[in-house]
Design a protein around this motif. Structure first.
Motif, mmCIF file in Angstrom:
data_model
loop_
_atom_site.group_PDB
_atom_site.id
_atom_site.type_symbol
_atom_site.label_atom_id
_atom_site.label_comp_id
_atom_site.label_asym_id
_atom_site.label_seq_id
_atom_site.Cartn_x
_atom_site.Cartn_y
_atom_site.Cartn_z
ATOM 1 N N TYR A 1 0.910 -1.182 -0.158
ATOM 2 C CA TYR A 1 -0.116 0.017 -0.149
ATOM 3 C C TYR A 1 0.850 1.279 -0.160
ATOM 4 C CZ TYR A 1 -4.143 -2.894 1.152
ATOM 5 O OH TYR A 1 -5.183 -3.919 1.436
ATOM 6 N N GLY A 2 2.090 1.197 0.289
ATOM 7 C CA GLY A 2 3.202 2.205 0.241
ATOM 8 C C GLY A 2 3.656 2.446 1.516
ATOM 9 N N VAL A 3 4.684 3.449 1.419
ATOM 10 C CA VAL A 3 5.505 3.554 2.623
ATOM 11 C C VAL A 3 4.703 4.245 3.808
ATOM 12 C CG1 VAL A 3 7.605 5.095 3.709
ATOM 13 C CG2 VAL A 3 7.636 3.714 1.432
ATOM 14 N N ASP A 4 3.927 5.279 3.374
ATOM 15 C CA ASP A 4 3.307 6.359 4.488
ATOM 16 C C ASP A 4 2.237 5.416 5.001
ATOM 17 O OD1 ASP A 4 4.807 8.385 4.236
ATOM 18 O OD2 ASP A 4 3.444 9.501 2.791
ATOM 19 N N ASN A 5 1.484 4.447 4.439
ATOM 20 C CA ASN A 5 0.369 3.711 4.817
ATOM 21 C C ASN A 5 1.078 2.505 5.730
ATOM 22 O OD1 ASN A 5 -1.405 1.162 4.655
ATOM 23 N ND2 ASN A 5 -2.560 2.816 4.012
ATOM 24 N N THR B 1 0.055 2.267 9.700
ATOM 25 C CA THR B 1 -0.678 0.931 9.864
ATOM 26 C C THR B 1 -0.022 0.121 11.204
ATOM 27 O OG1 THR B 1 -1.331 0.290 7.711
ATOM 28 C CG2 THR B 1 -1.262 -1.534 9.316
ATOM 29 N N VAL B 2 1.470 0.505 11.239
ATOM 30 C CA VAL B 2 2.161 -0.235 12.283
ATOM 31 C C VAL B 2 2.102 0.623 13.737
ATOM 32 C CG1 VAL B 2 4.369 -0.741 13.204
ATOM 33 C CG2 VAL B 2 3.694 -1.630 11.032
ATOM 34 N N VAL B 3 2.607 1.976 13.461
ATOM 35 C CA VAL B 3 2.581 2.693 14.557
ATOM 36 C C VAL B 3 1.066 3.195 15.063
ATOM 37 C CG1 VAL B 3 3.389 5.145 15.227
ATOM 38 C CG2 VAL B 3 4.692 3.921 13.588
ATOM 39 N N ASN B 4 0.169 3.133 14.316
ATOM 40 C CA ASN B 4 -1.068 3.327 15.109
ATOM 41 C C ASN B 4 -2.050 2.070 15.223
ATOM 42 O OD1 ASN B 4 -0.664 6.310 15.428
ATOM 43 N ND2 ASN B 4 -0.596 6.525 12.975
ATOM 44 N N GLY C 1 4.675 -5.618 24.422
ATOM 45 C CA GLY C 1 4.919 -6.889 24.095
ATOM 46 C C GLY C 1 4.245 -7.157 22.698
ATOM 47 N N SER C 2 3.823 -6.426 22.115
ATOM 48 C CA SER C 2 3.485 -6.689 20.828
ATOM 49 C C SER C 2 4.530 -7.182 19.809
ATOM 50 C CB SER C 2 2.954 -5.297 19.969
ATOM 51 O OG SER C 2 1.761 -4.947 20.626
ATOM 52 N N ILE C 3 4.164 -7.986 18.846
ATOM 53 C CA ILE C 3 5.088 -8.575 17.969
ATOM 54 C C ILE C 3 4.668 -8.159 16.449
ATOM 55 C CG2 ILE C 3 6.107 -10.685 16.991
ATOM 56 C CD1 ILE C 3 5.898 -11.876 19.687
ATOM 57 N N ILE C 4 5.324 -7.342 15.954
ATOM 58 C CA ILE C 4 4.923 -6.845 14.672
ATOM 59 C C ILE C 4 5.405 -7.665 13.582
ATOM 60 C CG2 ILE C 4 5.029 -4.807 13.156
ATOM 61 C CD1 ILE C 4 5.492 -3.100 15.821
ATOM 62 N N LEU C 5 4.470 -8.132 12.582
ATOM 63 C CA LEU C 5 4.966 -9.065 11.453
ATOM 64 C C LEU C 5 5.417 -8.175 10.592
ATOM 65 C CD1 LEU C 5 4.699 -11.823 10.080
ATOM 66 C CD2 LEU C 5 2.322 -11.251 9.949
ATOM 67 N N CYS C 6 6.420 -8.446 9.787
ATOM 68 C CA CYS C 6 6.838 -7.812 8.632
ATOM 69 C C CYS C 6 7.311 -8.941 7.741
ATOM 70 C CB CYS C 6 7.846 -6.780 9.019
ATOM 71 S SG CYS C 6 7.238 -5.195 9.512
ATOM 72 N N HIS C 7 7.119 -8.736 6.513
ATOM 73 C CA HIS C 7 7.486 -9.964 5.556
ATOM 74 C C HIS C 7 8.955 -9.721 4.921
ATOM 75 C CE1 HIS C 7 3.152 -10.441 5.984
ATOM 76 N NE2 HIS C 7 3.396 -11.425 5.867
ATOM 77 N N ASN C 8 9.659 -10.462 4.613
ATOM 78 C CA ASN C 8 11.040 -10.537 3.883
ATOM 79 C C ASN C 8 10.689 -10.226 2.335
ATOM 80 O OD1 ASN C 8 12.419 -11.478 6.141
ATOM 81 N ND2 ASN C 8 12.730 -13.413 5.221
ATOM 82 N N GLY C 9 11.250 -9.241 1.994
ATOM 83 C CA GLY C 9 10.978 -8.806 0.477
ATOM 84 C C GLY C 9 9.887 -8.010 0.365
ATOM 85 N N ALA C 10 8.999 -7.594 1.154
ATOM 86 C CA ALA C 10 7.709 -6.716 0.962
ATOM 87 C C ALA C 10 8.188 -5.341 0.282
ATOM 88 C CB ALA C 10 6.995 -6.551 2.127
ATOM 89 N N LYS C 11 7.743 -5.004 -0.578
ATOM 90 C CA LYS C 11 8.138 -3.758 -1.446
ATOM 91 C C LYS C 11 8.472 -2.694 -0.639
ATOM 92 C CE LYS C 11 6.837 -1.238 -5.424
ATOM 93 N NZ LYS C 11 5.922 -1.032 -6.663
ATOM 94 N N TYR C 12 7.748 -2.140 0.260
ATOM 95 C CA TYR C 12 8.077 -0.868 1.077
ATOM 96 C C TYR C 12 8.597 -1.026 2.514
ATOM 97 C CZ TYR C 12 5.340 1.012 -2.896
ATOM 98 O OH TYR C 12 4.732 1.108 -4.210
ATOM 99 N N THR C 13 8.913 -2.227 3.035
ATOM 100 C CA THR C 13 9.310 -2.413 4.522
ATOM 101 C C THR C 13 10.538 -1.833 4.714
ATOM 102 O OG1 THR C 13 8.030 -4.357 4.385
ATOM 103 C CG2 THR C 13 9.566 -4.021 6.258
ATOM 104 N N ALA C 14 11.621 -2.026 3.762
ATOM 105 C CA ALA C 14 13.054 -1.219 4.051
ATOM 106 C C ALA C 14 12.915 -0.110 4.318
ATOM 107 C CB ALA C 14 13.893 -2.090 3.096
ATOM 108 N N GLN C 15 12.041 0.693 3.034
ATOM 109 C CA GLN C 15 11.935 2.219 3.030
ATOM 110 C C GLN C 15 11.429 2.760 4.367
ATOM 111 O OE1 GLN C 15 10.392 1.932 -0.902
ATOM 112 N NE2 GLN C 15 11.077 3.766 -1.317
ATOM 113 N N ALA C 16 10.480 2.114 5.059
ATOM 114 C CA ALA C 16 9.402 2.544 5.897
ATOM 115 C C ALA C 16 10.010 2.258 7.366
ATOM 116 C CB ALA C 16 8.035 1.755 6.053
ATOM 117 N N LEU C 17 10.956 1.139 7.748
ATOM 118 C CA LEU C 17 11.513 0.664 8.825
ATOM 119 C C LEU C 17 12.173 1.709 9.774
ATOM 120 C CD1 LEU C 17 11.588 -1.827 10.501
ATOM 121 C CD2 LEU C 17 13.992 -2.271 9.564
#
Length: 96
Positions: free
Chosen positions: A12-16, A20-23, A30-46
């Protein structure tokens, strides 16, 4: 096991992704945040995700610090809670 899905695999894009994660409605201690290897925008948003979580007072820790190996219960959202000796003693009293 995660209780906060970043939905990064939906691309959905970097800003989305950051929003989604921060809010996320289930974000908490204790939250565990699921991110996927190789997703298009994850590295840019991290970096922004980490900054946003820290600004909200959260600490980033290795998953080994979040996973209880003994004496725990899990709630309906997948969070583990330590069950101490006092809880065990109280539960055994209630059973008698």
């Amino acid at each position: 096991m995660s209780n906060d899905d970043s939905l990064d695999c939906k691309n959905y894009g970097v800003d989305n992704l950051i929003n989604t994660v921060v809010n996320h409605k289930h974000l908490g201690n204790g939250s565990i945040i699921l991110c996927h290897n190789g997703a298009k925008y994850t590295a840019q948003a991290l970096d922004s995700i980490i900054k946003g979580l820290k600004e909200k007072g959260y600490e980033i820790v290795p998953i080994s610090k979040l996973i209880y190996k003994k004496n725990y219960q899990m709630d309906h959202e997948g969070r583990q809670f330590s069950v101490g000796q006092e809880d065990k003693m109280e539960n055994s009293k209630n059973m008698n």
